[in-house]
Enzyme design. Structure first.
Site, PDB file in Angstrom:
ATOM      1  N   HIS A  81       8.826  -6.400   5.755  1.00 30.73           N
ATOM      2  CA  HIS A  81       9.416  -7.285   4.826  1.00 30.73           C
ATOM      3  C   HIS A  81      10.368  -6.643   4.084  1.00 30.73           C
ATOM      4  O   HIS A  81      10.444  -5.558   3.785  1.00 30.73           O
ATOM      5  CB  HIS A  81       8.054  -7.577   3.993  1.00 30.73           C
ATOM      6  CG  HIS A  81       7.151  -8.634   4.300  1.00 30.73           C
ATOM      7  ND1 HIS A  81       6.110  -8.380   5.113  1.00 30.73           N
ATOM      8  CD2 HIS A  81       7.152 -10.034   4.225  1.00 30.73           C
ATOM      9  CE1 HIS A  81       5.346  -9.363   5.476  1.00 30.73           C
ATOM     10  NE2 HIS A  81       5.875 -10.474   4.862  1.00 30.73           N
ATOM     11  N   ASN A 112       6.625   1.837   6.982  1.00 29.86           N
ATOM     12  CA  ASN A 112       6.333   0.502   6.391  1.00 29.86           C
ATOM     13  C   ASN A 112       4.998   0.707   5.746  1.00 29.86           C
ATOM     14  O   ASN A 112       4.775   0.186   4.450  1.00 29.86           O
ATOM     15  CB  ASN A 112       6.190  -0.392   7.757  1.00 29.86           C
ATOM     16  CG  ASN A 112       5.980  -1.855   6.962  1.00 29.86           C
ATOM     17  OD1 ASN A 112       6.363  -2.320   6.002  1.00 29.86           O
ATOM     18  ND2 ASN A 112       5.353  -2.667   7.847  1.00 29.86           N
TER      19      ASN A 112
END
Length: 238
Positions: A81, A112
């Protein structure tokens, strides 16, 4: 010169305004150039459920320029994201909007899930202690010297749609203090495993370096609104 544009213009800035963010899409890389969110005490609270969200293609993007879930499958990269899902618990729709693949870039799984996740958590902690935090996140494709002594910009692409894998990511935090002061914190992390024990301050960079590398500008826009700006960089407060 209306005659020049008789058959239209082949490309313009592709802006998307969603419940939780504003995004500028880059059709060539199949991801965003930048995504801006506003975080504050109100946006961080709520009962939105991440389990009720699924990554989905952005149908507002032409199919030639759109990433799909299939592009990520077996690639070795996470769907990372840019505007973080956990930033938007205040509304299920706001959280769901973060799962469009236009708000996603191929990200090293270790990064991440660890160091980058820590930076996102830190952004939320700042939002609890300031009036507002504006977060701008995006990919970077930085040059590197190769064995022949020349500089090259080199990056992998994944899937049948050739989704670009950034070499680095940036996150610019614009903090609105209760006092009215504006504080700027700008970070860059490589898109590779990063030891989560390294303090986040080590990834602070001068905002100018992000502006030069990304082709974006932050400071001139901020200075149109305030002269009370303090930039925080690694080991240097001014």
């Amino acid at each position: 010169r209306a005659e020049l544009t008789k058959y239209g213009l082949p490309g313009l800035a592709q802006l998307r305004s969603r419940e939780s963010y504003v995004l500028c899409y880059d059709p060539r890389s199949r991801s965003a150039l930048w995504v801006i969110e506003q975080l504050n005490r109100e946006t961080l609270g709520g009962t939105s459920d991440r389990a009720a969200c699924d990554f989905q293609e952005d149908d507002s993007v032409h199919e030639y320029h759109r990433a799909t879930n299939g592009d990520y499958r077996g690639s070795g990269f996470d769907r990372g994201h840019l505007a973080a899902a956990a930033n938007h618990k205040w509304s299920q729709k706001a959280m769901r909007d973060t799962f469009y693949l236009s708000n996603v870039a191929p990200q090293d799984p270790h990064l991440n899930q660890n160091a980058w996740n820590n930076l996102e958590k830190y952004s939320r902690s700042l939002a609890r202690n300031n009036k507002n935090v504006y977060v701008c996140t995006g990919p970077l494709y930085l040059p590197r010297m190769e064995a022949d002594g020349k500089m090259y910009v080199k990056y992998q692409v994944i899937g049948k749609n050739n989704v670009a894998v950034p070499t680095h990511f940036f996150k610019v935090l614009i903090l609105e203090k209760e006092s009215g002061e504006i504080e700027l914190r700008s970070y860059v992390m490589p898109n590779s495993p990063v030891d989560e024990k390294i303090p986040l301050e080590r990834f602070l960079v001068p905002i100018e370096s992000i502006e030069r590398a990304s082709g974006l500008l932050f400071v001139p826009n901020i200075l149109k609104r305030t002269s009370n700006l303090k930039a925080i960089t690694a080991g240097n407060k001014h």
